[in-house]
Every structure is written in structure tokens, then in C-alpha cells.
Design an enzyme around this catalytic site. Structure first.
Site, PDB file in Angstrom:
ATOM      1  N   ALA B 101     -22.078  25.090  40.639  1.00 35.54           N
ATOM      2  CA  ALA B 101     -22.210  25.817  39.374  1.00 35.54           C
ATOM      3  C   ALA B 101     -21.914  24.843  38.235  1.00 35.54           C
ATOM      4  O   ALA B 101     -21.463  23.716  38.479  1.00 35.54           O
ATOM      5  CB  ALA B 101     -21.235  26.983  39.326  1.00 35.54           C
ATOM      6  N   LYS B 102     -22.164  25.233  37.034  1.00 28.66           N
ATOM      7  CA  LYS B 102     -21.788  24.436  35.857  1.00 28.66           C
ATOM      8  C   LYS B 102     -21.795  25.369  34.663  1.00 28.66           C
ATOM      9  O   LYS B 102     -22.496  26.367  34.657  1.00 28.66           O
ATOM     10  CB  LYS B 102     -22.818  23.319  35.632  1.00 28.66           C
ATOM     11  CG  LYS B 102     -22.280  22.166  34.809  1.00 28.66           C
ATOM     12  CD  LYS B 102     -21.534  21.195  35.693  1.00 28.66           C
ATOM     13  CE  LYS B 102     -21.112  19.948  34.984  1.00 28.66           C
ATOM     14  NZ  LYS B 102     -20.538  18.981  35.923  1.00 28.66           N
ATOM     15  N   GLY B 103     -20.998  25.015  33.674  1.00 27.28           N
ATOM     16  CA  GLY B 103     -20.979  25.868  32.495  1.00 27.28           C
ATOM     17  C   GLY B 103     -20.600  25.081  31.270  1.00 27.28           C
ATOM     18  O   GLY B 103     -20.340  23.871  31.350  1.00 27.28           O
ATOM     19  N   ASP B 142     -14.658  18.933  32.327  1.00 24.44           N
ATOM     20  CA  ASP B 142     -15.898  18.148  32.213  1.00 24.44           C
ATOM     21  C   ASP B 142     -15.891  17.544  30.813  1.00 24.44           C
ATOM     22  O   ASP B 142     -14.831  17.521  30.158  1.00 24.44           O
ATOM     23  CB  ASP B 142     -17.093  19.085  32.428  1.00 24.44           C
ATOM     24  CG  ASP B 142     -18.348  18.373  32.886  1.00 24.44           C
ATOM     25  OD1 ASP B 142     -18.689  18.477  34.061  1.00 24.44           O
ATOM     26  OD2 ASP B 142     -19.007  17.708  32.054  1.00 24.44           O
TER      27      ASP B 142
END
Lengths: 172, 409
Positions: B101-103, B142
Site C-alpha cells: 500500500a502507499k499513501g 516516507d
């Protein structure tokens, strides 16, 4: 049927009043209930059918599923035109979806018209050609769509193909 | 090519080698869920600011989804989705039980005060709290986020769900973080560089290294490499690059950056540009800053014998092809920088065990995980005569694929 109603149909458009009333007189009107089979794939009746009221579906048997619906027809639409032009078994079946009223124009009547009024017969032929050309165009689009898809057989087996690949060639 | 196109390109290359059907490719590439939310807050001056936040949940076939949260003004749906898919393959390559996933939020975090940043983070968690969690999707730091942001996330998440430190990783040590998490990505880069050199019968002791980027990843990589005998001849940051033919004193550079916040004014043999650093005649080039630094235009100038992708996507596909033709091995990002997510996993494990490991145990587990993954990738690349990147993707896709067929859809 009134002659003006007749010439409003695509297949009889452009006919003069004499030819129109002659064809009108030769048409046979038939009624079917919902779910009745009107034409059976494989049979051979040389007549042109025009839907006056109600809706029908065109279907044919495929090896995958029992019957595949190809199109739905509404008032004014024509069927049986392929067998009408060239004697051959019907390529698909026609089934009534609702109560349906159709009229049929037999090939023998058309051959008589050809003898007596070639211009009117040419007009009817030209209109049939229009209907066929339109279907052919639609068919071309379908063919393109189908050719862009992977092979149907491969698609049905792709889960198994993938499973065996990740457990053999790509198992590490 | 942008990030999305690059990710797609590398996936397609591996998919072609595996002869995946179009429908299977679609199944593997389509994200499970895309979340896009409004993050609105009142700034310190009373002004109303509205930002857009994303959480892209790509694949959970192998476990809860995992990936960073970035605060950056260039964050957009397409890029986040590309990075989410990279996380799916990355977690599979290092074989930790996670999906991808990434956000992020499209915001320039430096324009916000600390209290605004905190408020924005809490608002974001309010929107995401029902789709994230220790068994669903576990965020991590991140670009633009750090341990402090993770602490706010845990605190806000716990207001809804009770004590739950495993809901994010990269937390401060005082709040259930793992010793060794901060250094993990850079340490992994250094470790894998050493492992790769060994495959070519080289050692760190006889290698010269140029490192672009001296942030968290670059500085920890530099420290590992120099501590283990490597000669780091060039380092760089936004202020430019420093070069020293005898090897840069990394401890001094770290101390300088700690004091001055950049390499500006650091005493080195000479100052060079970032572009010159990429073309240095060294053994190993490690781009550890931004994506897209090695392109079709400058790939021909590279004189390094090996490239290690410490950043995400520093080598564009066109440059990758040039390196393949020039027989310059590229250690791909999905393994090279996987140290971070690996130690995130170890942090999550500790949180769920309610048991804190010491640094040596974490470092040993990190080394074991990365070395085993490297060996598998190397073996596959050698057997199939394919580049390391394609081999890494094959491992990732193969593992995700096996979980998918076993579980069903």
C-alpha cells in the site's frame, strides 16, 4: 395493413402505390404469445418476416452455452432475410419475448412481383441489401473486438495455467 | 516515463517473461481499494486549508498491506498507486508476510507549523482509521514524514481502537519503536552492496563508492560502507557534492551535517556537481536521493561498474536498458531499499509480541532476510539469464501469485 404503413417499413420503403398495395394484399399476419418459437434455427422457410408489434430475440446455439442471444428485435425490424435471398437453413432462432404480431412475405410472391414489376422488385432487393449491409458492418465490429481478445480457450484455462506456472517454472 | 509508467513497465517486462495472460495481469495490477479523502484544517492564522489525502491499497494476498505515508506537494493518485504496487512486490521479494500500500497528502510540509502538521495528521487518521490497522494496512514514514508523525498517528488511531502500537511502524523508540529502524534502509543498502560485490569476487575493502544523497538512507549507507572498509569517495546533498580521492571521512561529514544541516562548507578535496558525481570513475554508484536521476541522456556517461538503487526508481527504464546493454548490473530498488520495510516488519512483530529486541537481534534478522532474498534473486537471474530487476519482479509476482491461487479470489 395500410399501404402507407407498409412503405414506412425500411424493407418496403420507396415503393410506388400500386406495388405497395399489391404487397400489402399478399402479406400474411400471424400472432404469437410470449416465449413462442417463431423461427427455428436449421429449418428452412423462404419468407421475409416483419415485426408489427412486440419484441423478439435472435439466438443461436453455441458450443459453450446452450443458446446465445445475438440481438433483440423491435417493431419494424425484419428477420429471415438471409434465407429469403438464398435458400438455406435459418442461421438463428427467433423467439417472442412479449406477445408478438408479425407479417410474412413469401418468396413465391416476390418472384411473381419480379416478373410483373421488376422495378418494384429491385427496390425490395435493394432494401434487403441495405439491411444485410448494416448487419455485416456490425459483424465487422464484433470480429475486431473478438480478435483483440485472447483465445477463448486460453481464457477459460488461465487460472489453471497461472497456477501451474507459479508452481513449476516460477517456483523458487 | 513517470513513476506509474516505470512501475508498469517493469511489471510488464516480468509478466512477459512469465507469459501472464491479460486477465491475470489485470488481477495482479488492479488495486484492491483506493481511498481519497479531504483533509481540512484551520491554520494558525485562522485561514482554512484543504488538502487531498490518499491511501492506495494495492494487494493483500500475502498479508496486511504495508507502505509509507508521504507528505509532499507533488503527491498524486497515480504516483501513490505506482508506489503501492512496488510495495506489493517489495514485501514479497524479501518474503515478509505483507501486501502493498502507499499513501500521502499533497502538501508542502515545510509550509506548515508543527501544530498544523499535527492537526493535519490527526485529521487524516480520522478519515483513514477504519481502513488501516495492524491486521489491515500498516503505514510507515516516507518522504516528508518521520517518527514524530507516526507517534501522532498511533495516538489518534488509539483514540478509536485502544492501545495498538502495531498500527504503524517507524515510531519513536519511546513509543514502541524498534531499535535499528531508522538506520535500516541505509544499512540494508550497504549490506547488499557488500553482498553483491562478493558475487563478483570483490570486497568492500577494494571498492570505491559514490553516493548521491546524504539524508536518512544515504548517510546510514555511507556509515555502513565506510565502517566495513569501503572507500566512499563522493557524497552529495542539495548543496552539491564533495569528492575526496582518498575517501571521505564519513564520521566528520555526519557531524558536519548534524551541526549545519547540510554539506555546505564541508571540508573535502574538491566540490563537484551532482551531475559530475553520477559520472565518476568508481566501482559502485549509489543514487540514494530522488527518483529519475539516471536517464537516457546521462546513462552513457556513467563509469561505475555497479549501480545500487537506494532511492525509489532512480534509474528510468530507458537508462536501465542502456545499463543492460553495457553490462552494468543494477541492484533494483525493490530489494536494495527493502531494509526499511524489513525492520518495520520486525518492529510490528515486537509490538505484537509485547517484547523488545536488542539492536543486535534486529540487525542479524535484517542481514539474514536481505542476504537470503539477494541469493534467491541472484540464482534466478543466473539461471534464466535475465537482469537482476526482472529476477526480483519474478520472485515478487511468483510469491503473490502463489498466495492468490491458493487462497482463491
Amino acid at each position: 395493413m395500410l399501404t402507407e404503413d407498409l412503405t414506412a417499413l425500411q424493407i418496403f420503403t420507396g415503393l410506388g402505390p400500386d406495388a405497395a398495395s399489391r404487397i400489402c394484399a399478399s402479406l400474411r399476419t400471424l400472432e404469437f404469445s410470449a416465449d413462442d418459437l417463431i423461427l427455428n434455427e436449421g429449418e428452412s422457410v423462404q419468407a421475409l418476416w416483419i415485426i408489427l408489434e412486440g419484441r423478439c430475440v435472435v439466438s443461436r446455439s453455441c458450443d459453450v452455452s446452450q443458446q446465445r442471444v445475438l440481438a433483440e428485435l423491435k417493431p419494424g425490424d425484419v428477420f429471415g432475410e438471409m434465407s429469403f435471398v438464398r435458400r438455406a437453413p435459418h442461421s438463428a432462432s427467433i423467439r417472442a419475448v412479449t406477445d408478438v404480431k408479425v407479417c410474412s412475405y413469401r418468396r413465391s410472391e416476390f418472384l411473381d412481383l419480379l416478373k410483373d414489376d421488376p422495378e418494384a422488385a429491385w427496390r425490395v432487393t435493394s432494401n434487403i441489401a441495405d439491411v444485410l449491409a448494416e448487419r455485416l458492418r456490425r459483424m465487422d465490429t464484433w470480429v475486431c473486438e473478438i480478435m483483440e481478445r485472447p483465445d477463448a480457450e486460453d481464457r477459460r484455462n488461465e487460472w489453471e495455467t497461472f497456477r501451474s506456472a507459479v508452481y513449476t517454472n516460477w517456483n523458487f | 516515463m513517470n513513476a506509474y509508467e516505470s512501475a508498469r513497465h517493469y511489471f510488464e517486462t516480468a509478466a512477459a517473461v512469465m507469459d501472464l495472460s491479460p486477465n491475470m495481469k489485470k488481477l495482479l495490477m488492479t488495486p484492491e481499494r483506493e481511498v481519497k479523502v479531504q483533509v481540512a484544517l484551520k491554520l494558525d492564522n485562522g485561514e482554512i486549508a484543504t488538502f487531498v489525502g490518499y491511501r492506495m491499497q494495492h494487494n493483500s494476498a500475502r498479508g496486511p498491506m504495508k507502505g509509507g505515508l508521504r507528505y509532499h506537494h507533488e503527491v498524486d493518485a497515480e504516483e501513490v498507486l505506482a508506489l503501492a504496487s512496488l510495495m506489493t512486490w517489495k514485501t514479497a521479494v524479501v518474503d515478509i508476510p505483507y501486501g502493498g500500500a502507499k499513501g500521502g497528502i499533497s502538501v508542502a510540509p515545510k509550509t506548515l507549523s508543527e501544530s498544523e502538521l499535527e492537526l493535519m495528521t490527526r485529521k487524516f487518521v480520522d478519515e483513514l482509521q477504519d481502513v488501516i490497522g495492524p491486521d489491515k494496512d500498516i503505514p510507515a514514514p516516507d518522504m516528508g514524514t518521520n517518527a514524530q508523525v507516526m507517534a501522532w498517528i498511533v495516538n489518534q488511531y488509539e483514540k478509536y481502537h485502544g492501545f495498538n502500537p502495531a498500527c504503524v511502524t517507524g515510531k519513536p523508540l519511546e513509543l514502541h519503536g524498534a531499535d535499528g529502524r531508522e538506520e535500516a534502509t541505509g544499512r540494508g543498502v550497504g549490506l547488499l552492496t557488500e553482498v553483491m560485490l562478493k558475487k563478483f569476487d570483490r570486497t568492500l575493502a577494494d571498492a570505491t563508492i559514490a553516493l548521491q544523497g546524504f539524508g536518512n538512507v544515504g548517510s546510514h549507507a555511507a556509515r555502513y560502507l565506510s565502517d566495513n572498509g569501503g572507500k566512499v569517495v563522493a557524497i552529495s546533498d542539495i548543496s552539491g557534492a564533495c569528492y575526496d580521492s582518498g575517501g571521505i571521512d564519513i564520521a566528520a561529514a555526519l557531524a558536519h551535517v548534524k551541526q549545519h544541516r547540510s554539506l555546505e562548507g564541508f571540508d573535502a578535496e574538491k566540490r563537484i556537481s551532482n551531475e559530475e558525481l553520477l559520472a565518476l570513475d568508481v566501482d559502485v554508484l549509489i543514487p540514494a536521493a530522488l527518483g529519475g536521476v539516471l536517464t537516457e541522456e546521462n546513462a552513457g556517461d556513467v563509469r561505475a561498474k555497479y549501480i545500487v538503487e537506494a532511492a525509489n526508481g532512480p534509474v528510468l527504464p530507458e537508462a536501465d536498458e542502456i545499463f543492460r546493454k553495457r553490462e552494468i548490473p543494477v541492484l533494483p530498488d525493490i530489494l536494495a531499499n527493502a531494509g526499511g520495510v524489513t525492520v518495520s516488519y520486525l518492529e510490528w512483530v515486537q509490538n505484537r509480541q509485547y517484547f523488545k529486541w536488542d539492536l543486535d537481534r534486529t540487525r542479524a534478522e535484517l542481514a539474514r532476510t536481505l542476504t537470503a532474498s539477494f541469493d534467491k534473486m541472484w540464482q534466478l537471474a543466473t539461471e534464466k539469464h535475465i537482469p537482476l530487476r526482472t529476477a526480483a519482479y519474478l520472485m515478487g509476482i511468483g510469491r503473490v501469485g502463489r498466495s492468490t491461487v491458493l487462497a482463491g479470489i
